[in-house]
Scaffold this active site. Structure first.
Site, PDB file in Angstrom:
ATOM      1  CB  VAL A   1       0.372   8.417 -16.617  1.00 50.60           C
ATOM      2  CG1 VAL A   1       1.349   9.576 -16.705  1.00 50.60           C
ATOM      3  CG2 VAL A   1      -0.994   8.822 -17.153  1.00 50.60           C
ATOM      4  CB  CYS A   2       4.921   7.808 -15.770  1.00 51.29           C
ATOM      5  SG  CYS A   2       6.651   8.093 -15.370  1.00 51.29           S
ATOM      6  N   GLY A   3       5.266   5.109 -15.312  1.00 53.84           N
ATOM      7  CA  GLY A   3       5.534   3.740 -14.896  1.00 53.84           C
ATOM      8  C   GLY A   3       4.308   2.881 -14.706  1.00 53.84           C
TER       9      GLY A   3
ATOM     10  CB  THR B   1       7.057   3.068 -19.599  1.00 51.44           C
ATOM     11  OG1 THR B   1       6.919   3.367 -18.211  1.00 51.44           O
ATOM     12  CG2 THR B   1       8.474   2.612 -19.885  1.00 51.44           C
TER      13      THR B   1
END
Length: 229
Positions: A131-133, A151
Protein backbone atom coordinates in the site's frame (compact mmCIF):
# COMPACT_ATOMS: atom_id res chain seq x y z
CA UNK A 1 -5.44 -17.47 2.97
CA UNK A 2 -3.23 -16.36 5.85
CA UNK A 3 -2.15 -12.73 5.54
CA UNK A 4 0.72 -11.11 7.40
CA UNK A 5 0.91 -7.31 7.47
CA UNK A 6 4.43 -6.10 8.14
CA UNK A 7 5.07 -3.31 10.65
CA UNK A 8 8.29 -1.30 10.63
CA UNK A 9 9.32 1.83 12.52
CA UNK A 10 7.66 4.84 10.91
CA UNK A 11 4.87 2.90 9.15
CA UNK A 12 1.68 4.68 8.09
CA UNK A 13 -1.19 3.52 10.37
CA UNK A 14 -3.93 3.78 7.73
CA UNK A 15 -1.87 1.69 5.29
CA UNK A 16 -2.06 -1.06 7.92
CA UNK A 17 -5.48 -0.67 9.51
CA UNK A 18 -7.51 -0.35 6.29
CA UNK A 19 -6.43 -3.68 4.73
CA UNK A 20 -6.33 -5.34 8.17
CA UNK A 21 -10.00 -4.55 8.83
CA UNK A 22 -11.02 -5.58 5.30
CA UNK A 23 -9.19 -8.91 5.51
CA UNK A 24 -10.39 -9.57 9.06
CA UNK A 25 -13.98 -8.93 8.02
CA UNK A 26 -13.42 -11.20 5.02
CA UNK A 27 -12.36 -13.93 7.39
CA UNK A 28 -15.53 -13.50 9.42
CA UNK A 29 -17.70 -13.52 6.30
CA UNK A 30 -15.98 -16.64 4.95
CA UNK A 31 -16.08 -18.70 8.17
CA UNK A 32 -12.34 -18.39 8.66
CA UNK A 33 -11.11 -18.81 5.10
CA UNK A 34 -9.01 -15.67 5.64
CA UNK A 35 -6.82 -14.96 8.68
CA UNK A 36 -4.65 -11.91 9.27
CA UNK A 37 -2.01 -10.84 11.76
CA UNK A 38 0.44 -8.00 12.33
CA UNK A 39 4.12 -9.01 12.22
CA UNK A 40 7.57 -7.46 12.03
CA UNK A 41 10.93 -8.59 10.73
CA UNK A 42 12.23 -8.66 14.30
CA UNK A 43 9.36 -10.54 15.91
CA UNK A 44 6.85 -9.65 18.60
CA UNK A 45 7.26 -6.02 19.65
CA UNK A 46 5.61 -2.62 19.92
CA UNK A 47 6.18 -0.75 16.66
CA UNK A 48 5.93 3.04 16.50
CA UNK A 49 4.30 4.58 13.46
CA UNK A 50 5.28 7.85 11.84
CA UNK A 51 2.03 9.48 12.99
CA UNK A 52 2.23 11.12 16.38
CA UNK A 53 3.96 8.22 18.10
CA UNK A 54 0.98 5.89 17.60
CA UNK A 55 2.05 2.29 18.20
CA UNK A 56 0.71 -1.08 17.13
CA UNK A 57 1.86 -4.46 18.38
CA UNK A 58 3.39 -7.02 16.08
CA UNK A 59 2.26 -10.35 17.50
CA UNK A 60 5.06 -12.32 15.88
CA UNK A 61 7.76 -12.44 13.23
CA UNK A 62 7.35 -12.64 9.46
CA UNK A 63 6.87 -16.35 8.82
CA UNK A 64 7.14 -17.28 5.15
CA UNK A 65 6.22 -20.87 5.94
CA UNK A 66 2.76 -19.73 7.08
CA UNK A 67 2.10 -16.67 4.94
CA UNK A 68 0.07 -16.84 1.73
CA UNK A 69 -0.03 -13.05 1.55
CA UNK A 70 2.61 -10.61 2.79
CA UNK A 71 1.49 -6.97 2.83
CA UNK A 72 3.91 -4.05 3.19
CA UNK A 73 2.60 -0.58 4.13
CA UNK A 74 4.21 2.76 3.40
CA UNK A 75 5.64 5.28 5.84
CA UNK A 76 3.99 8.26 7.47
CA UNK A 77 6.14 11.35 7.53
CA UNK A 78 6.67 14.73 5.90
CA UNK A 79 6.89 14.89 2.12
CA UNK A 80 9.50 17.66 2.36
CA UNK A 81 10.74 20.20 -0.11
CA UNK A 82 12.68 19.29 -3.27
CA UNK A 83 16.32 18.75 -2.35
CA UNK A 84 15.66 18.97 1.38
CA UNK A 85 18.39 17.35 3.47
CA UNK A 86 17.27 15.34 6.54
CA UNK A 87 18.10 16.86 9.93
CA UNK A 88 20.93 14.70 11.26
CA UNK A 89 20.57 16.23 14.72
CA UNK A 90 17.21 14.55 15.26
CA UNK A 91 17.80 10.99 16.42
CA UNK A 92 15.80 7.97 15.31
CA UNK A 93 14.77 7.37 18.93
CA UNK A 94 13.42 10.91 19.42
CA UNK A 95 9.61 10.69 19.75
CA UNK A 96 9.33 14.32 18.63
CA UNK A 97 11.11 13.75 15.33
CA UNK A 98 9.41 14.93 12.15
CA UNK A 99 11.14 12.90 9.50
CA UNK A 100 10.71 12.63 5.77
CA UNK A 101 8.71 9.67 4.46
CA UNK A 102 11.57 8.81 2.13
CA UNK A 103 13.98 8.58 5.08
CA UNK A 104 11.64 6.27 6.99
CA UNK A 105 11.22 4.04 3.94
CA UNK A 106 14.96 3.93 3.26
CA UNK A 107 15.68 2.99 6.86
CA UNK A 108 13.91 -0.34 6.32
CA UNK A 109 16.81 -1.31 4.06
CA UNK A 110 19.05 -1.50 7.13
CA UNK A 111 16.82 -4.12 8.78
CA UNK A 112 16.16 -7.77 8.02
CA UNK A 113 13.03 -6.89 6.04
CA UNK A 114 14.55 -6.68 2.50
CA UNK A 115 15.93 -10.24 2.74
CA UNK A 116 12.56 -11.54 3.87
CA UNK A 117 10.81 -9.69 1.06
CA UNK A 118 13.28 -11.11 -1.45
CA UNK A 119 12.51 -14.64 -0.30
CA UNK A 120 8.78 -13.92 -0.45
CA UNK A 121 9.08 -12.57 -4.00
CA UNK A 122 10.90 -15.75 -5.03
CA UNK A 123 8.24 -18.01 -3.50
CA UNK A 124 5.46 -18.80 -6.03
CA UNK A 125 3.14 -19.67 -3.15
CA UNK A 126 3.23 -16.17 -1.65
CA UNK A 127 1.53 -13.05 -2.97
CA UNK A 128 3.28 -9.83 -1.98
CA UNK A 129 1.04 -6.78 -1.70
CA UNK A 130 1.86 -3.17 -0.89
CA UNK A 131 0.00 0.00 0.00
CA UNK A 132 1.26 3.47 -0.87
CA UNK A 133 5.04 3.71 -0.29
CA UNK A 134 5.30 0.02 0.53
CA UNK A 135 6.13 -0.64 -3.11
CA UNK A 136 9.07 1.77 -2.77
CA UNK A 137 10.51 -0.42 0.00
CA UNK A 138 10.59 -3.31 -2.47
CA UNK A 139 11.81 -1.09 -5.30
CA UNK A 140 14.70 0.39 -3.29
CA UNK A 141 15.67 -3.15 -2.31
CA UNK A 142 15.99 -3.98 -6.03
CA UNK A 143 13.01 -6.34 -6.06
CA UNK A 144 10.70 -4.66 -8.59
CA UNK A 145 12.86 -4.38 -11.70
CA UNK A 146 10.71 -5.24 -14.71
CA UNK A 147 7.54 -5.58 -12.61
CA UNK A 148 4.36 -3.52 -13.01
CA UNK A 149 3.53 -1.56 -9.87
CA UNK A 150 2.08 1.65 -8.49
CA UNK A 151 2.61 3.80 -5.41
CA UNK A 152 1.57 7.17 -3.98
CA UNK A 153 1.49 9.73 -6.79
CA UNK A 154 4.39 11.65 -5.23
CA UNK A 155 6.60 8.55 -5.47
CA UNK A 156 5.83 7.47 -9.02
CA UNK A 157 9.00 8.98 -10.50
CA UNK A 158 11.15 7.24 -7.89
CA UNK A 159 9.39 3.95 -8.56
CA UNK A 160 10.03 4.34 -12.29
CA UNK A 161 13.70 5.18 -11.67
CA UNK A 162 14.26 1.83 -9.93
CA UNK A 163 13.47 -0.11 -13.10
CA UNK A 164 9.87 -0.97 -12.28
CA UNK A 165 7.14 -0.38 -14.87
CA UNK A 166 5.25 2.41 -13.14
CA UNK A 167 1.48 2.39 -13.68
CA UNK A 168 -0.82 5.29 -12.77
CA UNK A 169 -3.63 3.20 -11.34
CA UNK A 170 -5.24 2.75 -7.93
CA UNK A 171 -4.55 -0.99 -7.81
CA UNK A 172 -2.13 -2.92 -10.06
CA UNK A 173 -2.27 -6.71 -10.30
CA UNK A 174 1.01 -8.17 -11.56
CA UNK A 175 0.31 -11.77 -10.60
CA UNK A 176 2.03 -12.55 -7.33
CA UNK A 177 2.58 -8.81 -6.80
CA UNK A 178 -0.40 -6.55 -6.10
CA UNK A 179 0.23 -2.87 -5.34
CA UNK A 180 -1.99 -0.01 -4.20
CA UNK A 181 -1.50 3.71 -4.80
CA UNK A 182 -2.36 6.38 -2.22
CA UNK A 183 -3.07 5.75 1.45
CA UNK A 184 -6.80 5.02 1.19
CA UNK A 185 -6.15 2.54 -1.62
CA UNK A 186 -5.57 0.00 1.16
CA UNK A 187 -9.33 -0.43 1.34
CA UNK A 188 -9.61 -1.10 -2.39
CA UNK A 189 -6.57 -3.37 -2.42
CA UNK A 190 -7.93 -5.42 0.48
CA UNK A 191 -11.32 -5.81 -1.17
CA UNK A 192 -9.71 -6.79 -4.47
CA UNK A 193 -7.57 -9.41 -2.75
CA UNK A 194 -10.70 -10.84 -1.12
CA UNK A 195 -12.42 -11.00 -4.50
CA UNK A 196 -9.39 -12.57 -6.18
CA UNK A 197 -8.57 -15.11 -3.51
CA UNK A 198 -11.90 -15.92 -1.86
CA UNK A 199 -14.57 -14.73 -4.29
CA UNK A 200 -16.70 -11.72 -5.24
CA UNK A 201 -19.56 -12.60 -2.90
CA UNK A 202 -17.31 -12.31 0.15
CA UNK A 203 -15.73 -9.10 -1.17
CA UNK A 204 -19.16 -7.62 -1.86
CA UNK A 205 -20.39 -8.45 1.64
CA UNK A 206 -17.41 -6.65 3.18
CA UNK A 207 -17.81 -3.75 0.77
CA UNK A 208 -21.41 -3.34 1.92
CA UNK A 209 -20.42 -3.64 5.58
CA UNK A 210 -17.88 -0.84 5.24
CA UNK A 211 -20.16 1.27 2.99
CA UNK A 212 -17.24 1.69 0.62
CA UNK A 213 -17.34 1.35 -3.17
CA UNK A 214 -14.04 0.54 -4.82
CA UNK A 215 -12.68 3.17 -7.18
CA UNK A 216 -11.08 2.69 -10.56
CA UNK A 217 -10.21 -0.32 -12.67
CA UNK A 218 -7.68 -2.81 -11.36
CA UNK A 219 -4.85 -2.63 -13.91
CA UNK A 220 -3.53 -5.90 -15.34
CA UNK A 221 -1.23 -6.55 -18.29
CA UNK A 222 -4.02 -8.09 -20.32
CA UNK A 223 -5.80 -7.19 -23.54
CA UNK A 224 -4.64 -4.88 -26.34
CA UNK A 225 -2.54 -1.84 -25.52
CA UNK A 226 -4.62 1.34 -25.76
CA UNK A 227 -4.03 3.84 -28.54
CA UNK A 228 -3.16 7.44 -27.63
CA UNK A 229 -6.23 9.31 -26.38
Amino acid sequence: MHAQIVLFDGFDPLDVIAPYEVLYAGGTASDGAVTVELVSAEGSREVTSGTGGLTLRATGAVDLERADLLLVPGASGRVGEPGEVPDEETGADDPERDELSAVLLARTLTTGLPALLGRAMDDPGITVATVCGGSLVLAMAGLLEGRHATTHHLGLDLLDATGAHMVRARVVDDGDLVTGAGVTSGLDLGLYLLEREVGPRIAHAVEELFAHERRGTVWRAQGPAPAAL
